[in-house]
Write an enzyme that holds these catalytic residues in place. Sequence first.
Site, PDB file in Angstrom:
ATOM      1  N   PHE A 106      -7.069   3.379   6.277  1.00  0.00           N
ATOM      2  CA  PHE A 106      -8.203   3.182   5.374  1.00  0.00           C
ATOM      3  C   PHE A 106      -9.037   1.964   5.755  1.00  0.00           C
ATOM      4  O   PHE A 106     -10.237   2.065   6.045  1.00  0.00           O
ATOM      5  CB  PHE A 106      -7.673   3.067   3.945  1.00  0.00           C
ATOM      6  CG  PHE A 106      -8.719   2.750   2.908  1.00  0.00           C
ATOM      7  CD1 PHE A 106      -9.955   3.379   2.933  1.00  0.00           C
ATOM      8  CD2 PHE A 106      -8.455   1.830   1.903  1.00  0.00           C
ATOM      9  CE1 PHE A 106     -10.918   3.102   1.972  1.00  0.00           C
ATOM     10  CE2 PHE A 106      -9.402   1.547   0.947  1.00  0.00           C
ATOM     11  CZ  PHE A 106     -10.637   2.176   0.980  1.00  0.00           C
ATOM     12  N   THR A 136       3.280   0.418   3.898  1.00  0.00           N
ATOM     13  CA  THR A 136       2.805  -0.189   2.652  1.00  0.00           C
ATOM     14  C   THR A 136       3.430   0.517   1.460  1.00  0.00           C
ATOM     15  O   THR A 136       3.804   1.682   1.538  1.00  0.00           O
ATOM     16  CB  THR A 136       1.271  -0.106   2.553  1.00  0.00           C
ATOM     17  OG1 THR A 136       0.882   1.268   2.579  1.00  0.00           O
ATOM     18  CG2 THR A 136       0.601  -0.835   3.706  1.00  0.00           C
ATOM     19  N   TYR A 177       8.468  -5.277   0.688  1.00  0.00           N
ATOM     20  CA  TYR A 177       7.136  -5.233   1.281  1.00  0.00           C
ATOM     21  C   TYR A 177       6.524  -6.631   1.333  1.00  0.00           C
ATOM     22  O   TYR A 177       6.016  -7.066   2.373  1.00  0.00           O
ATOM     23  CB  TYR A 177       6.232  -4.293   0.475  1.00  0.00           C
ATOM     24  CG  TYR A 177       4.781  -4.353   0.901  1.00  0.00           C
ATOM     25  CD1 TYR A 177       4.381  -3.863   2.141  1.00  0.00           C
ATOM     26  CD2 TYR A 177       3.809  -4.901   0.071  1.00  0.00           C
ATOM     27  CE1 TYR A 177       3.052  -3.918   2.539  1.00  0.00           C
ATOM     28  CE2 TYR A 177       2.479  -4.962   0.454  1.00  0.00           C
ATOM     29  CZ  TYR A 177       2.110  -4.468   1.688  1.00  0.00           C
ATOM     30  OH  TYR A 177       0.799  -4.538   2.081  1.00  0.00           O
ATOM     31  N   GLY A 232      -8.589  -0.037   8.461  1.00  0.00           N
ATOM     32  CA  GLY A 232      -8.815  -0.094   9.896  1.00  0.00           C
ATOM     33  C   GLY A 232      -9.965   0.773  10.361  1.00  0.00           C
ATOM     34  O   GLY A 232     -10.782   0.359  11.194  1.00  0.00           O
TER      35      GLY A 232
END
Length: 377
Positions: free
Chosen positions: A12, A87, A188, A14
């Site tokens: 998204f 993520t 994360y 990038g």
Amino acid sequence: MKNILITGGAGFIGSNLALKLLQKGYVITVLDNLSTQIHGENPEETSPLYNSIKDKVNFIKGDVTVIDDWKKAISNQDAIVHFAAETGTGQSMYEVEKYVKVNIQGTALMLDFLINNKTNVKKVIVASSRSIYGEGKYLSKTLGDVYPKHRKESDMQKGDFDVKYPNTDVLELVATDEDSKIHPSSVYGITKQNQEQMVMTVCPTVGIAPVAFRYQNVYGPGQSLSNPYTGILSIFSTQIKNGNGINIFEDGNETRDFVYIDDIVDATILGLEKEEANGEVFNVGTGVAIDVITVAKTLIASYGIEVPLTVTGNYRIGDIRHNYACLKKIEKTLGFSPKVDFERGISNFTSWVDTQEVKEDNYDKSIAEMKKKGMYK
């Protein structure tokens, strides 16, 4: 600097960055494994994100956990923007090995190659995250600035979701600045902290300028509508479009700082082009905290589709209560300020969603998975 490598460049953020840099005359290489969770089962044919950059960039289908892919990707690059990562706060708590392998080991391979080989790389930008702060910054009338620890499960089981701090009762939420305490509450978050620290520590030893951006909750047209593990705007949108009700965690008053994709791209380019960014870490957000109930109601109103809205009292292990960004440093150092407020951003986002094919709602499957692992209560 002319040649830029973007890892995770079909994702998204990038892909949006790649397109903007192409407009500015940069030559872009993308290293991406086209993860099924983000791009679907047949990404090279059906992924809108991949197809937005296809034939416009030098695309390498590869993985940051494979050193040979790094060797191909880094050749002749002047700078690296390192976005490639797993993520998802909740998922990270039970897929620990995968998150550590991709986020930490993948970054270690990049740094190992830069240290031990002659390259043209002059700058590395790493995508860090607001998750490294854990709970945000608070002000106590008696103690001053405080940083509460992770919330106790025993409190949340009783429906008490507010953060606590010893020897004080009233806490005022304030903006989290870059000097705030780093104490992530999820795997994360730990991996993003590790990525940031490795890049900021290692790169200067070989004359490479490091820059870290601690992004808040990024949203906008183009984000995955099929990934049920991250991005509540896309998760809620897919539920609404399927006519399914929205179940909100906790009491719905938890807040996040939602920052529009164009602002993220603009901030990242400033970090790439400005020498003042070298060696620094920056928050990127809007500086505004918005609660989850407001998000859900705004989306329902924008789509014009009435679905049930239920505040469940359920919670996920590893979630934080509040966090919004202090932007003073990035404003002063790079001249950045967000241009898109939440109302306009949501309007842009929902208008885009209305043009998309309705995706299968896999949210309940993700919740069942987390519940089975003991991460959803």
